[in-house]
Design a protein around this motif. Structure first.
Motif, PDB file in Angstrom:
ATOM      1  N   UNK A  47       0.804  -1.226   0.000  1.00  0.00           N
ATOM      2  CA  UNK A  47       0.000   0.000   0.000  1.00  0.00           C
ATOM      3  C   UNK A  47       0.836   1.275   0.000  1.00  0.00           C
ATOM      4  N   UNK A  48       2.170   1.118   0.035  1.00  0.00           N
ATOM      5  CA  UNK A  48       3.048   2.282  -0.083  1.00  0.00           C
ATOM      6  C   UNK A  48       3.184   2.730  -1.536  1.00  0.00           C
ATOM      7  N   UNK A  49       2.920   1.845  -2.484  1.00  0.00           N
ATOM      8  CA  UNK A  49       3.095   2.157  -3.904  1.00  0.00           C
ATOM      9  C   UNK A  49       2.041   3.160  -4.354  1.00  0.00           C
ATOM     10  N   UNK A  50       2.503   4.238  -4.998  1.00  0.00           N
ATOM     11  CA  UNK A  50       1.611   5.300  -5.479  1.00  0.00           C
ATOM     12  C   UNK A  50       1.367   5.232  -6.984  1.00  0.00           C
ATOM     13  N   UNK A  51       2.335   4.659  -7.733  1.00  0.00           N
ATOM     14  CA  UNK A  51       2.194   4.563  -9.185  1.00  0.00           C
ATOM     15  C   UNK A  51       3.129   3.474  -9.688  1.00  0.00           C
ATOM     16  N   UNK A  52       2.830   2.971 -10.884  1.00  0.00           N
ATOM     17  CA  UNK A  52       3.646   1.933 -11.521  1.00  0.00           C
ATOM     18  C   UNK A  52       4.129   2.451 -12.865  1.00  0.00           C
ATOM     19  N   UNK A  53       5.412   2.241 -13.145  1.00  0.00           N
ATOM     20  CA  UNK A  53       5.964   2.516 -14.473  1.00  0.00           C
ATOM     21  C   UNK A  53       6.382   1.180 -15.077  1.00  0.00           C
ATOM     22  N   UNK A  54       5.752   0.830 -16.183  1.00  0.00           N
ATOM     23  CA  UNK A  54       5.960  -0.450 -16.864  1.00  0.00           C
ATOM     24  C   UNK A  54       6.779  -0.197 -18.120  1.00  0.00           C
ATOM     25  N   UNK A  55       7.934  -0.839 -18.230  1.00  0.00           N
ATOM     26  CA  UNK A  55       8.839  -0.529 -19.336  1.00  0.00           C
ATOM     27  C   UNK A  55       9.605  -1.790 -19.764  1.00  0.00           C
TER      28      UNK A  55
END
Length: 268
Positions: A47-55
């Motif tokens: 729940x600490x994750x605010x956004x995901x960058x998928x690359x």
């Protein structure tokens, strides 16, 4: 010890998920499917994750399914496609649909080639930022197949039906600029990774609970009945009003713009 097919790192609330088979232009083998599925589950629990960058590593997002690798093992192919009920998502579908089901914004960085299964994975993201000279294609028809990784869930929402039919039937390769004109990508950038990082940082100024509620409301209500949409909006708003991050958002607007949000509420 061999390199993982998918690298997951978390830095200041941003989860970076990198497809990591650069020597194969990040072609998707069975192990990458498994590791992507685990990455989605890991991020959902944190729940600490605010956004995901998928690359993708090595200048390409993904050249699509590693057909030779997957078909070399009939058991792997069965595990990839197996589902208990027809309406459930199998492993191949979860690595696209799973991004939509996460309660955080997911930004796909598209450079180089993004073909077939790679395009299906990217369609699961909420935002797609591409370079102008990237190449994108819904390529399954070239192999005599239907796109079957749940990418059509997003495709039916972002472009007209006739364009979706045309791209899927012809397997045409589009430039990033052409993809933008059709709505297949969200925006172009000379440096899509930097643009994704800047956007993720900007989203960090919004309550993570509000982001989760907005994503849930839009994804679940986009083609839902009116009564269902109104009900979901009201329930989400009540949950937000009772949460601590809504109070922090008010403090940020009225007193202290640097007041820190707490971790995302459970239950989104």
């Amino acid at each position: 010890m061999s390199e993982p097919c998918v690298r997951v790192t978390i830095d200041e609330g941003i989860a970076y998920v990198q497809l990591n088979r650069p020597d194969k232009k990040n072609a998707i083998n069975y192990l990458m499917f498994k590791q992507l599925d685990r990455a989605i589950q890991q991020i959902r629990r944190d729940r600490r994750v605010r956004a995901v960058i998928l690359c993708g590593a090595g200048g390409h997002f993904s050249s699509g399914l590693d057909v030779k690798s997957v078909m070399s093992s009939p058991l792997q192919a069965v595990k990839l496609l197996f589902k208990w009920l027809p309406g459930n998502a199998n492993l191949a579908q979860r690595v696209s649909l799973g991004w939509q089901r996460l309660p955080v914004p997911v930004i796909a960085v598209l450079d180089g080639c993004c073909f077939g299964g790679g395009m299906q994975i990217a369609l699961g993201a909420d935002i797609r930022i591409a370079s102008a000279n990237s190449q994108l294609s819904i390529m399954e028809a070239k192999w005599g197949l239907v796109p079957d990784m749940a990418g059509l869930v997003a495709l039916r929402q972002i472009m007209p039906k006739d364009q979706a039919l045309l791209l899927s039937m012809t397997a045409k390769v589009l430039s990033g600029s052409q993809a933008l004109s059709l709505g297949l990508v969200t925006q172009l950038s000379d440096n899509p990774l930097l643009a994704a990082q800047q956007l993720a940082s900007e989203l960090g100024h919004t309550s993570p609970d509000a982001l989760a509620a907005i994503k849930l409301s839009i994804n679940a209500s986009w083609s839902a009945r009116l009564r269902s949409l109104l009900s979901r909006e009201s329930l989400s708003q009540i949950k937000l009003l009772l949460g601590y991050n809504r109070k922090i958002a008010a403090v940020r607007q009225l007193k202290d713009p640097n007041a820190a949000y707490k971790d995302r509420q459970a239950g989104w």
